[in-house]
Write a protein that holds these residues in place. Structure first.
Motif, PDB file in Angstrom:
ATOM      1  N   GLN A  17      -5.067   6.091   0.307  1.00  0.00           N
ATOM      2  CA  GLN A  17      -5.801   6.762   1.377  1.00  0.00           C
ATOM      3  C   GLN A  17      -4.947   6.868   2.635  1.00  0.00           C
ATOM      4  O   GLN A  17      -4.950   7.902   3.310  1.00  0.00           O
ATOM      5  CB  GLN A  17      -7.098   6.015   1.684  1.00  0.00           C
ATOM      6  CG  GLN A  17      -8.144   6.154   0.600  1.00  0.00           C
ATOM      7  CD  GLN A  17      -9.358   5.274   0.831  1.00  0.00           C
ATOM      8  OE1 GLN A  17      -9.346   4.377   1.673  1.00  0.00           O
ATOM      9  NE2 GLN A  17     -10.408   5.524   0.074  1.00  0.00           N
ATOM     10  N   GLY A  18      -4.203   5.818   2.953  1.00  0.00           N
ATOM     11  CA  GLY A  18      -3.326   5.838   4.114  1.00  0.00           C
ATOM     12  C   GLY A  18      -2.220   6.873   3.974  1.00  0.00           C
ATOM     13  O   GLY A  18      -1.890   7.576   4.936  1.00  0.00           O
ATOM     14  N   ASP A  20      -2.419   9.599   2.153  1.00  0.00           N
ATOM     15  CA  ASP A  20      -3.083  10.902   2.295  1.00  0.00           C
ATOM     16  C   ASP A  20      -3.306  11.241   3.770  1.00  0.00           C
ATOM     17  O   ASP A  20      -3.065  12.369   4.199  1.00  0.00           O
ATOM     18  CB  ASP A  20      -4.421  10.923   1.561  1.00  0.00           C
ATOM     19  CG  ASP A  20      -4.284  11.150   0.066  1.00  0.00           C
ATOM     20  OD1 ASP A  20      -3.286  11.765  -0.356  1.00  0.00           O
ATOM     21  OD2 ASP A  20      -5.197  10.725  -0.671  1.00  0.00           O
ATOM     22  N   GLN A  21      -3.769  10.260   4.534  1.00  0.00           N
ATOM     23  CA  GLN A  21      -4.019  10.487   5.960  1.00  0.00           C
ATOM     24  C   GLN A  21      -2.722  10.788   6.702  1.00  0.00           C
ATOM     25  O   GLN A  21      -2.692  11.663   7.573  1.00  0.00           O
ATOM     26  CB  GLN A  21      -4.716   9.283   6.573  1.00  0.00           C
ATOM     27  CG  GLN A  21      -6.158   9.136   6.110  1.00  0.00           C
ATOM     28  CD  GLN A  21      -6.809   7.865   6.626  1.00  0.00           C
ATOM     29  OE1 GLN A  21      -6.157   7.007   7.242  1.00  0.00           O
ATOM     30  NE2 GLN A  21      -8.102   7.728   6.375  1.00  0.00           N
ATOM     31  N   ASP A  24      -1.761  14.294   5.881  1.00  0.00           N
ATOM     32  CA  ASP A  24      -2.630  15.240   6.600  1.00  0.00           C
ATOM     33  C   ASP A  24      -2.215  15.362   8.063  1.00  0.00           C
ATOM     34  O   ASP A  24      -2.188  16.465   8.621  1.00  0.00           O
ATOM     35  CB  ASP A  24      -4.096  14.816   6.511  1.00  0.00           C
ATOM     36  CG  ASP A  24      -4.673  14.961   5.107  1.00  0.00           C
ATOM     37  OD1 ASP A  24      -4.060  15.663   4.268  1.00  0.00           O
ATOM     38  OD2 ASP A  24      -5.740  14.355   4.855  1.00  0.00           O
ATOM     39  N   GLN A  25      -1.878  14.235   8.686  1.00  0.00           N
ATOM     40  CA  GLN A  25      -1.432  14.249  10.085  1.00  0.00           C
ATOM     41  C   GLN A  25      -0.121  15.021  10.229  1.00  0.00           C
ATOM     42  O   GLN A  25       0.040  15.821  11.151  1.00  0.00           O
ATOM     43  CB  GLN A  25      -1.252  12.826  10.608  1.00  0.00           C
ATOM     44  CG  GLN A  25      -2.523  12.162  11.043  1.00  0.00           C
ATOM     45  CD  GLN A  25      -3.089  12.795  12.287  1.00  0.00           C
ATOM     46  OE1 GLN A  25      -2.381  13.183  13.215  1.00  0.00           O
ATOM     47  NE2 GLN A  25      -4.408  12.923  12.318  1.00  0.00           N
ATOM     48  N   SER A  55      -7.376   8.637  -4.967  1.00  0.00           N
ATOM     49  CA  SER A  55      -8.415   9.232  -4.131  1.00  0.00           C
ATOM     50  C   SER A  55      -9.060  10.403  -4.840  1.00  0.00           C
ATOM     51  O   SER A  55      -8.371  11.247  -5.395  1.00  0.00           O
ATOM     52  CB  SER A  55      -7.821   9.730  -2.809  1.00  0.00           C
ATOM     53  OG  SER A  55      -7.142   8.706  -2.154  1.00  0.00           O
TER      54      SER A  55
END
Length: 57
Positions: A17-18, A20-21, A24-25, A55
């Protein structure tokens, strides 16, 4: 390095998840200009930290 690997293995979902984030950023900050390269890098990092992306999409 062994302790870090054990920690990643124990918390694989959170690591994915980290990643992916972070992807995305990076995509947002570049205005989508490097979307394919960022996705490729995130996918490669997720493969190295376990079984790949855990995810749901």
């Amino acid at each position: 390095m062994g302790k870090a690997k054990a920690l990643v293995d124990k918390h694989e979902k959170q690591v994915d998840q980290g990643l992916d984030q972070a992807g995305d950023q990076a995509d947002q900050r570049t205005g989508g200009k490097y979307d394919k390269q960022i996705d490729k890098g995130v996918d490669a990092a997720q493969r190295r930290t376990g079984e790949g992306d855990t995810s749901p999409r």
